[in-house]
Design a protein around this motif. Structure first.
Motif, mmCIF file in Angstrom:
data_model
loop_
_atom_site.group_PDB
_atom_site.id
_atom_site.type_symbol
_atom_site.label_atom_id
_atom_site.label_comp_id
_atom_site.label_asym_id
_atom_site.label_seq_id
_atom_site.Cartn_x
_atom_site.Cartn_y
_atom_site.Cartn_z
ATOM 1 N N ASN A 48 1.089 -1.329 -0.136
ATOM 2 C CA ASN A 48 -0.082 0.000 0.055
ATOM 3 C C ASN A 48 1.045 1.178 0.099
ATOM 4 O O ASN A 48 0.967 1.814 1.019
ATOM 5 C CB ASN A 48 -0.766 0.099 1.086
ATOM 6 N N LEU A 49 1.745 1.465 -1.152
ATOM 7 C CA LEU A 49 2.268 2.629 -1.280
ATOM 8 C C LEU A 49 1.480 4.065 -1.056
ATOM 9 O O LEU A 49 0.499 4.287 -1.933
ATOM 10 C CB LEU A 49 3.075 2.660 -2.605
ATOM 11 N N TYR A 50 1.937 4.713 -0.152
ATOM 12 C CA TYR A 50 1.243 6.087 0.111
ATOM 13 C C TYR A 50 2.327 7.123 0.428
ATOM 14 O O TYR A 50 3.203 6.958 1.407
ATOM 15 C CB TYR A 50 0.421 5.995 1.077
ATOM 16 N N THR A 53 2.899 14.660 0.447
ATOM 17 C CA THR A 53 3.443 15.721 -0.238
ATOM 18 C C THR A 53 4.699 16.218 0.576
ATOM 19 O O THR A 53 5.130 15.960 1.831
ATOM 20 C CB THR A 53 2.568 16.873 -0.358
ATOM 21 N N GLY A 54 5.941 16.707 -0.224
ATOM 22 C CA GLY A 54 7.127 17.067 0.419
ATOM 23 C C GLY A 54 7.956 15.905 0.100
ATOM 24 O O GLY A 54 7.769 15.025 -0.460
ATOM 25 N N GLU A 55 9.215 15.972 0.896
ATOM 26 C CA GLU A 55 10.059 14.942 0.709
ATOM 27 C C GLU A 55 9.872 13.937 1.664
ATOM 28 O O GLU A 55 9.562 14.154 2.851
ATOM 29 C CB GLU A 55 11.770 15.623 0.983
ATOM 30 N N GLN A 56 9.898 12.522 1.117
ATOM 31 C CA GLN A 56 9.405 11.377 2.063
ATOM 32 C C GLN A 56 10.539 10.242 1.741
ATOM 33 O O GLN A 56 11.120 9.850 0.646
ATOM 34 C CB GLN A 56 7.861 11.006 1.743
ATOM 35 N N SER A 57 10.737 9.538 2.931
ATOM 36 C CA SER A 57 11.451 8.253 2.821
ATOM 37 C C SER A 57 10.429 7.138 3.084
ATOM 38 O O SER A 57 9.842 7.149 4.143
ATOM 39 C CB SER A 57 12.552 8.203 3.909
ATOM 40 N N ILE A 58 10.470 5.958 2.197
ATOM 41 C CA ILE A 58 9.710 5.004 2.355
ATOM 42 C C ILE A 58 10.594 3.869 2.292
ATOM 43 O O ILE A 58 11.282 3.413 1.261
ATOM 44 C CB ILE A 58 8.706 4.746 1.089
ATOM 45 N N SER A 59 10.494 3.073 3.262
ATOM 46 C CA SER A 59 11.118 1.733 3.495
ATOM 47 C C SER A 59 10.512 0.674 3.640
ATOM 48 O O SER A 59 9.313 0.520 4.460
ATOM 49 C CB SER A 59 12.307 1.706 4.635
ATOM 50 N N ASN A 138 7.745 14.735 -3.639
ATOM 51 C CA ASN A 138 6.151 14.874 -4.208
ATOM 52 C C ASN A 138 5.751 16.297 -4.204
ATOM 53 O O ASN A 138 5.589 16.772 -3.012
ATOM 54 C CB ASN A 138 5.206 13.939 -3.146
ATOM 55 N N THR A 139 5.910 16.793 -5.265
ATOM 56 C CA THR A 139 5.582 18.309 -5.346
ATOM 57 C C THR A 139 3.999 18.474 -6.039
ATOM 58 O O THR A 139 3.803 19.588 -5.974
ATOM 59 C CB THR A 139 6.487 19.017 -6.464
ATOM 60 N N SER A 140 3.406 17.239 -5.948
ATOM 61 C CA SER A 140 2.117 17.589 -6.237
ATOM 62 C C SER A 140 1.257 18.099 -4.860
ATOM 63 O O SER A 140 1.936 18.087 -3.855
ATOM 64 C CB SER A 140 1.314 16.576 -6.742
ATOM 65 N N GLU A 141 -0.109 18.659 -5.028
ATOM 66 C CA GLU A 141 -0.826 18.969 -3.924
ATOM 67 C C GLU A 141 -1.619 17.729 -3.155
ATOM 68 O O GLU A 141 -2.094 18.056 -2.263
ATOM 69 C CB GLU A 141 -1.858 19.944 -4.568
ATOM 70 N N VAL A 142 -1.417 16.478 -3.583
ATOM 71 C CA VAL A 142 -2.148 15.447 -2.926
ATOM 72 C C VAL A 142 -1.128 14.255 -2.843
ATOM 73 O O VAL A 142 -0.009 14.217 -3.645
ATOM 74 C CB VAL A 142 -3.092 14.952 -3.971
ATOM 75 N N PRO A 143 -1.254 13.367 -1.830
ATOM 76 C CA PRO A 143 -0.434 12.143 -1.843
ATOM 77 C C PRO A 143 -0.311 11.475 -3.044
ATOM 78 O O PRO A 143 -1.322 11.162 -3.739
ATOM 79 C CB PRO A 143 -1.056 11.370 -0.711
ATOM 80 N N LEU A 144 0.797 10.680 -3.023
ATOM 81 C CA LEU A 144 0.878 9.876 -4.544
ATOM 82 C C LEU A 144 0.631 8.234 -3.966
ATOM 83 O O LEU A 144 1.132 7.898 -2.742
ATOM 84 C CB LEU A 144 2.050 9.624 -5.098
ATOM 85 N N PRO A 147 -0.963 3.257 -8.625
ATOM 86 C CA PRO A 147 0.289 3.047 -9.607
ATOM 87 C C PRO A 147 0.984 4.051 -10.172
ATOM 88 O O PRO A 147 1.919 4.171 -10.918
ATOM 89 C CB PRO A 147 -0.169 2.034 -10.841
ATOM 90 N N ALA A 148 0.568 5.229 -9.579
ATOM 91 C CA ALA A 148 1.222 6.539 -10.047
ATOM 92 C C ALA A 148 2.738 6.694 -9.542
ATOM 93 O O ALA A 148 3.560 7.406 -10.375
ATOM 94 C CB ALA A 148 0.278 7.743 -9.546
ATOM 95 N N GLU A 149 3.003 6.156 -8.468
ATOM 96 C CA GLU A 149 4.439 6.144 -7.959
ATOM 97 C C GLU A 149 4.440 4.627 -7.475
ATOM 98 O O GLU A 149 3.665 3.938 -7.134
ATOM 99 C CB GLU A 149 4.726 6.969 -7.005
ATOM 100 N N MET A 150 5.978 4.211 -7.725
ATOM 101 C CA MET A 150 6.366 2.783 -7.028
ATOM 102 C C MET A 150 7.537 2.839 -6.205
ATOM 103 O O MET A 150 8.295 3.762 -6.333
ATOM 104 C CB MET A 150 6.376 1.879 -8.510
#
Length: 168
Positions: A48-50, A53-59, A138-144, A147-150
């Motif tokens: 469940n990739l979420y 917005t902003g700089e994020q680190s996902i592990s 994430n420079t968009s105004e909404v969370p990604l 499949p928009a991002e992986m």
């Protein structure tokens, strides 16, 4: 016979006009007696990739449930990716970075850098794990979300007749 094969192709249209594309693949059969070793894909992706917005680190970490020999490993993100890492956590308590892209380019979505291993030179043992870390802007105004991002690690393992898939 009776098996399905699914292909996923991407085309980049660099014009402002629609284009027509055509994909072709040629498959050949081979006698089982001529095959020394089967290979299969390794796939590690979060369920469940979420990405806020902003700089994020996902592990996300994959526990390895069988010995795996690797031929290669690569990362997969889309245009919001900035850095990509894969760490191998060994049974002796040490960690080795086995894949690193310090400056992710959006073109890597389709043609990522690949780390190749010599035959029998890289193995992850049952009970060890790998952690994939993706850094995003994430420079968009909404969370990604997928499949928009992986944030996926892909590899080829052997000897194997079935894919090793890890979704956690």
């Amino acid at each position: 016979s009776g098996q399905r094969i699914m292909l996923n192709t991407h085309h980049i249209n660099t014009t402002d006009m629609p284009i027509q594309v055509n994909d072709r693949i040629e498959l050949y059969t081979e006698s089982l007696e001529t095959i020394d070793t089967f290979v299969a894909p390794f796939w590690h992706s979060p369920p469940n990739l979420y990405i806020p917005t902003g700089e994020q680190s996902i592990s996300h970490t994959c526990e390895i449930t069988q010995d795996l020999n690797f031929l290669y490993i690569m990362g997969h993100m889309h245009e919001h990716g900035r850095r990509f890492y894969v760490d191998h956590h060994k049974l002796d308590g040490t960690t080795e970075r086995i894949y690193a892209v310090e400056a992710w380019d959006p073109v890597y979505k389709d043609v990522p850098p690949v780390t190749y291993f010599e035959l029998d030179s890289f193995r992850i043992l049952e009970g060890e794990s790998v952690t994939t870390t993706c850094i995003y802007e994430n420079t968009s105004e909404v969370p990604l979300e997928f499949p928009a991002e992986m944030c996926t690690t892909i590899g080829i393992i052997y000897p194997a007749e079935e894919a090793f898939e890890c979704y956690n």
